[in-house]
Scaffold this active site. Structure first.
Site, PDB file in Angstrom:
ATOM      1  N   CYS A 142     -12.820 -17.911 -72.373  1.00 32.36           N
ATOM      2  CA  CYS A 142     -12.367 -18.647 -73.559  1.00 32.36           C
ATOM      3  C   CYS A 142     -10.861 -18.854 -73.474  1.00 32.36           C
ATOM      4  CB  CYS A 142     -12.711 -17.826 -74.793  1.00 32.36           C
ATOM      5  SG  CYS A 142     -14.439 -17.318 -74.825  1.00 32.36           S
ATOM      6  N   ARG A 169     -10.756 -24.177 -70.818  1.00 29.57           N
ATOM      7  CA  ARG A 169     -11.306 -22.836 -70.594  1.00 29.57           C
ATOM      8  C   ARG A 169     -12.632 -22.643 -71.323  1.00 29.57           C
ATOM      9  NH1 ARG A 169      -7.911 -19.259 -68.460  1.00 29.57           N
ATOM     10  NH2 ARG A 169      -9.146 -17.571 -69.320  1.00 29.57           N
ATOM     11  N   TRP A 180     -16.097 -20.269 -74.717  1.00 30.67           N
ATOM     12  CA  TRP A 180     -17.109 -20.561 -73.704  1.00 30.67           C
ATOM     13  C   TRP A 180     -18.169 -19.496 -73.926  1.00 30.67           C
ATOM     14  CZ3 TRP A 180     -19.785 -18.593 -69.456  1.00 30.67           C
ATOM     15  CH2 TRP A 180     -20.386 -19.542 -68.621  1.00 30.67           C
ATOM     16  N   ASN A 231     -11.504 -12.812 -75.466  1.00 32.59           N
ATOM     17  CA  ASN A 231     -11.913 -13.554 -74.266  1.00 32.59           C
ATOM     18  C   ASN A 231     -12.410 -12.524 -73.256  1.00 32.59           C
ATOM     19  OD1 ASN A 231     -12.193 -15.111 -71.955  1.00 32.59           O
ATOM     20  ND2 ASN A 231     -10.026 -14.910 -71.427  1.00 32.59           N
ATOM     21  N   GLY A 232     -13.665 -12.649 -72.826  1.00 35.23           N
ATOM     22  CA  GLY A 232     -14.204 -11.676 -71.872  1.00 35.23           C
ATOM     23  C   GLY A 232     -15.595 -11.245 -72.285  1.00 35.23           C
ATOM     24  N   GLU A 267     -17.626 -30.692 -50.626  1.00 31.66           N
ATOM     25  CA  GLU A 267     -16.736 -30.857 -51.781  1.00 31.66           C
ATOM     26  C   GLU A 267     -17.050 -32.147 -52.534  1.00 31.66           C
ATOM     27  OE1 GLU A 267     -13.623 -30.562 -54.630  1.00 31.66           O
ATOM     28  OE2 GLU A 267     -14.986 -29.183 -53.602  1.00 31.66           O
ATOM     29  N   LYS A 304     -18.086 -32.345 -56.515  1.00 34.74           N
ATOM     30  CA  LYS A 304     -17.353 -33.153 -57.502  1.00 34.74           C
ATOM     31  C   LYS A 304     -18.321 -34.038 -58.286  1.00 34.74           C
ATOM     32  CE  LYS A 304     -14.211 -31.370 -57.947  1.00 34.74           C
ATOM     33  NZ  LYS A 304     -14.121 -30.282 -57.033  1.00 34.74           N
ATOM     34  N   GLU A 339     -20.531 -31.916 -60.604  1.00 34.42           N
ATOM     35  CA  GLU A 339     -19.795 -31.288 -61.713  1.00 34.42           C
ATOM     36  C   GLU A 339     -19.567 -32.221 -62.893  1.00 34.42           C
ATOM     37  OE1 GLU A 339     -16.360 -28.436 -61.175  1.00 34.42           O
ATOM     38  OE2 GLU A 339     -16.207 -29.686 -59.393  1.00 34.42           O
ATOM     39  N   HIS A 360     -33.269 -31.570 -39.731  1.00 35.75           N
ATOM     40  CA  HIS A 360     -34.065 -30.330 -39.780  1.00 35.75           C
ATOM     41  C   HIS A 360     -34.643 -30.093 -41.169  1.00 35.75           C
ATOM     42  CE1 HIS A 360     -32.688 -29.465 -35.748  1.00 35.75           C
ATOM     43  NE2 HIS A 360     -31.463 -29.731 -36.152  1.00 35.75           N
ATOM     44  N   LYS A 398     -12.706 -23.873 -66.653  1.00 38.94           N
ATOM     45  CA  LYS A 398     -11.732 -23.985 -65.560  1.00 38.94           C
ATOM     46  C   LYS A 398     -11.627 -22.711 -64.732  1.00 38.94           C
ATOM     47  CE  LYS A 398      -8.632 -26.048 -63.104  1.00 38.94           C
ATOM     48  NZ  LYS A 398      -9.119 -27.026 -62.152  1.00 38.94           N
TER      49      LYS A 398
HETATM   50  C1  AGP Z   1     -14.173 -26.832 -59.034  1.00 40.55           C
HETATM   51  O1  AGP Z   1     -14.002 -28.131 -59.424  1.00 40.55           O
HETATM   52  C2  AGP Z   1     -14.655 -25.933 -60.069  1.00 40.55           C
HETATM   53  N1  AGP Z   1     -13.840 -25.943 -61.195  1.00 40.55           N
HETATM   54  C3  AGP Z   1     -14.968 -24.527 -59.574  1.00 40.55           C
HETATM   55  O2  AGP Z   1     -15.916 -24.623 -58.549  1.00 40.55           O
HETATM   56  C4  AGP Z   1     -13.759 -23.746 -59.048  1.00 40.55           C
HETATM   57  O3  AGP Z   1     -13.354 -24.248 -57.821  1.00 40.55           O
HETATM   58  C5  AGP Z   1     -14.160 -22.277 -58.885  1.00 40.55           C
HETATM   59  O4  AGP Z   1     -14.548 -21.786 -60.140  1.00 40.55           O
HETATM   60  C6  AGP Z   1     -13.014 -21.440 -58.314  1.00 40.55           C
HETATM   61  O5  AGP Z   1     -11.942 -21.435 -59.194  1.00 40.55           O
HETATM   62  P1  AGP Z   1     -10.527 -20.867 -58.698  1.00 40.55           P
HETATM   63  O6  AGP Z   1     -10.036 -21.754 -57.594  1.00 40.55           O
HETATM   64  O7  AGP Z   1      -9.653 -20.929 -59.917  1.00 40.55           O
HETATM   65  O8  AGP Z   1     -10.755 -19.452 -58.237  1.00 40.55           O
END
Ligand code: AGP
Length: 606
Positions: free
Chosen positions: A2, A27, A74, A100-101, A479, A483, A486, A502, A601
């Site tokens: 959060c 967050r 979150w 938060n946690g 990657e 993207k 996500e 395969h 994030k």
């Molecule tokens: C990537 O777009 C995501 N937000 C997620 O996969 C991110 O890369 C992952 O959570 C790792 O985060 P960090 O680089 O802050 O450790």
């Protein structure tokens, strides 16, 4: 994961809280709430959904007061609704907390509290903290918070206020918490961007720190009450850096910031005259026999590129692990191992715990990290900062290309130091690396971007996507797929192109767009034969080709030309086109690219 904010001073707290939460909404955005103290009362206002729901109501009915705490959620325990939103107050409304946690032993604590007559409003683990503090409270808020925290197990960034006290008490273990130092006012937040409009003097609280904030200062202790000294760090990011700067979204702004971010990543580290790379780290490049790269998500894919580069240029065996697996598989690690953790936030709990696991085994540790002062940087032997600036968009873009840029530097540095790279090879790669900011600038030229937008919209209704790449660009395919998944929520898979036949080849039909990274490389021919295999099954090929490669354009339904780059650094340039493909697909489908569903994030819970 959060976002939490706190303020005590002379300004209207509500304004500071709402602007802070707006900068922390990446967050978590399941609900938001504030509590503002005004004389003899603390008023709580909270709403499910995005922050706009709450700020809309507060515009109608502002909460006066110059002390307050705020939270954007979150959800981990309990649905995203008004009741489970933070802040949580005690029944008499005199004590209010935000958290938060995760409190791991909350169920047993809650059962005990109910037995002792407490009534719970919400399903959250966090509310337990309010009742534990209330139970321990005998006029000293700090002592009550300390007594409560002695009973809990888990991760927390907690902020507490009580109607009888002109102070804020906060504490952290695992979850990040930074304090902002002002003139006659004090600030708290989960992350720096929330505080940049007010101060650049930050105090990063360490695990086990507690702090009491007053209008004119603060006092830090540990959980036993012993005074602790923490440095004030002056942050060189300005508030503007945390704004959208006229772009529709943070993600698009950060995509266009990549040339500048890469320039910062390379700044002062490349010496064309000597062919040397100077990394501002104290690590002895010859003091280890093998490397473990550990990370999550996009950072993990940067690690896969790093593996390729380090093995090619420095001939050191490299293993790459997702952190959530590494930390529980009793990894083979010793003093001959260099453990490299990669992270934008420096707070991802799986990566942090994996770092601790590697240290336990005796490994030397190096971080490739963006966020200054983050938890990982405090536990690492060395940190190679990528200097990409604040990254707000949940989907990582500039941090990825800067991480890969940092791996290019590291592989060059190791290769030079271990004598596996000749002067000529080093010079060639140094020139190619120095080219990166310009090449990425070129990858963002309007004509290319318009073509990517056209192709993205052409295939936006696709149900699935497949991404293929080979060699150093196999991770680029991974990657690219991440993207797209996500932010557009389209199912996308990625494979090393040679692996397609395969199994995944069974997925191919005329409805499946297949993105193939086929830029200039010693594997281009092999990759083109994979393109043929896709075409033979009527798959729709979107080929990433190097400028001028008209010959292979004939094998594709759509071509995205990217600036020609040295194979070893091409993953940086190629990633930009795939970021934009995902971006335009998601915006075409009306998705919120900065706050994609179910994501956050930095992932600070398991
Ligand atoms: C990537 O777009 C995501 N937000 C997620 O996969 C991110 O890369 C992952 O959570 C790792 O985060 P960090 O680089 O802050 O450790």
């Amino acid at each position: 994961m959060c976002g939490i904010v706190g303020y005590i001073g002379s300004r209207q707290a509500q304004d500071v809280l709402i602007s802070g939460l707006a900068r922390l909404e990446y967050r978590g955005y399941d609900s938001a709430g504030v509590a503002v103290a005004d004389g003899g009362q603390v008023v709580v206002k909270k709403k499910a959904g995005k922050l706009a729901n709450l700020s809309g109501e507060l515009e109608q009915q502002p909460l006066p007061g110059t002390l307050g705490i705020g939270h954007t959620r979150w959800a981990t325990h309990g649905l995203p609704n008004d009741t489970n939103a933070h802040p949580h107050a005690t029944e008499d409304g005199r004590l209010v907390i935000i958290h938060n946690g995760i409190i791991e032993n909350y169920l047993s604590l809650k059962a005990g509290l109910i037995e002792r007559g407490h009534t719970f409003q919400s399903e959250t683990d966090s509310e337990v903290l309010a009742h534990l503090i209330e139970e321990a409270y005998a006029g000293d808020l700090e002592a009550a918070v300390r007594a409560a925290l002695a009973q809990v197990r888990g991760a927390y960034g907690i902020v507490v206020t009580h109607v009888d006290h002109r102070e804020i008490v906060a504490a952290r273990t695992v979850s990040p918490l930074v304090m902002g130092v002002g003139e006659g006012e004090m600030f708290l937040a989960s992350d720096v961007p929330a505080l940049l409009p007010y101060t650049r003097d930050m105090v990063f609280l360490h695990d086990g720190d507690m702090v009491v904030l007053h209008d004119d200062g603060y006092r830090i202790t540990d959980l036993q009450g012993n005074p602790q000294e923490r440095p004030i760090d002056r942050i060189d990011w300005d508030a503007e850096a945390a704004e959208k700067g006229g772009y529709d979204s943070y993600m698009l702004k950060e995509i266009y910031e990549q040339p500048a971010a890469l320039t910062n990543t390379l700044m002062g580290r490349l010496h064309d005259d000597t062919g040397e790379v100077n990394l501002d780290i104290s690590l002895d490049p010859t003091a280890f026999k093998r490397i473990s790269v550990i990370a999550c998500g996009t950072a993990y894919y940067a690690g896969l590129v790093g593996e390729y580069l380090i093995e090619q240029l420095a001939r050191i065996p490299v293993e790459v692990d997702v952190a959530s697996e590494y930390r529980y598989r009793n990894p083979l690690v010793s003093e001959h191992t260099l453990a490299i953790v990669v992270s934008q936030s420096g707070e991802t709990i799986d990566t942090l715990e994996a770092l601790r696991e590697a240290k336990k085994g005796g490994a030397k540790t190096l971080g490739i990290i963006n966020a200054k002062g983050s938890s990982m940087t405090r536990e690492l032997d060395d940190t190679l900062y990528i200097h990409a600036g604040p990254e707000i968009g949940v989907a990582s873009t500039k941090a990825y290309t800067s991480m890969v840029g940092a791996f290019v530097l590291l592989a060059l540095w190791l290769g030079r130091a271990r004598g596996t790279l000749t002067d000529a090879q080093a010079q060639e790669l140094l020139r190619a690396t120095r080219e990166l900011p310009r090449l990425v600038e070129e990858a963002l030229n309007p004509a290319r971007v318009a073509e990517i937008k056209r192709v993205a919209e052409k295939y936006a209704q696709a149900r699935d996507y497949l991404f293929l790449g080979r060699g150093v660009n196999a991770p680029t395919a991974f990657e690219g797929a991440l993207k797209l998944k996500e932010i557009s929520y389209i199912h996308a898979e990625a494979y090393a192109a040679g692996e397609m036949k395969h199994g995944p080849i069974a997925l191919i039909d005329a409805n499946l767009p297949v993105v193939v990274v086929a830029t200039e490389s010693h594997l281009l021919e092999k990759t083109i034969s994979n393109v043929q295999e896709v075409r033979a099954r009527s798959g729709k090929v979107i080929a990433l080709l190097s400028d001028g490669d008209t010959e292979n354009a004939a094998h594709a339904d759509d071509v995205l030309y990217v600036p020609r780059a040295h194979e070893m650094v091409s993953p940086v340039v190629n990633a930009v086109a795939l970021q934009l493909l995902a971006y335009f697909t998601a915006t075409y489908l009306g998705k919120d690219v900065d706050k994609p569903r179910n994501l956050a994030k930095s992932v600070t819970v398991e």
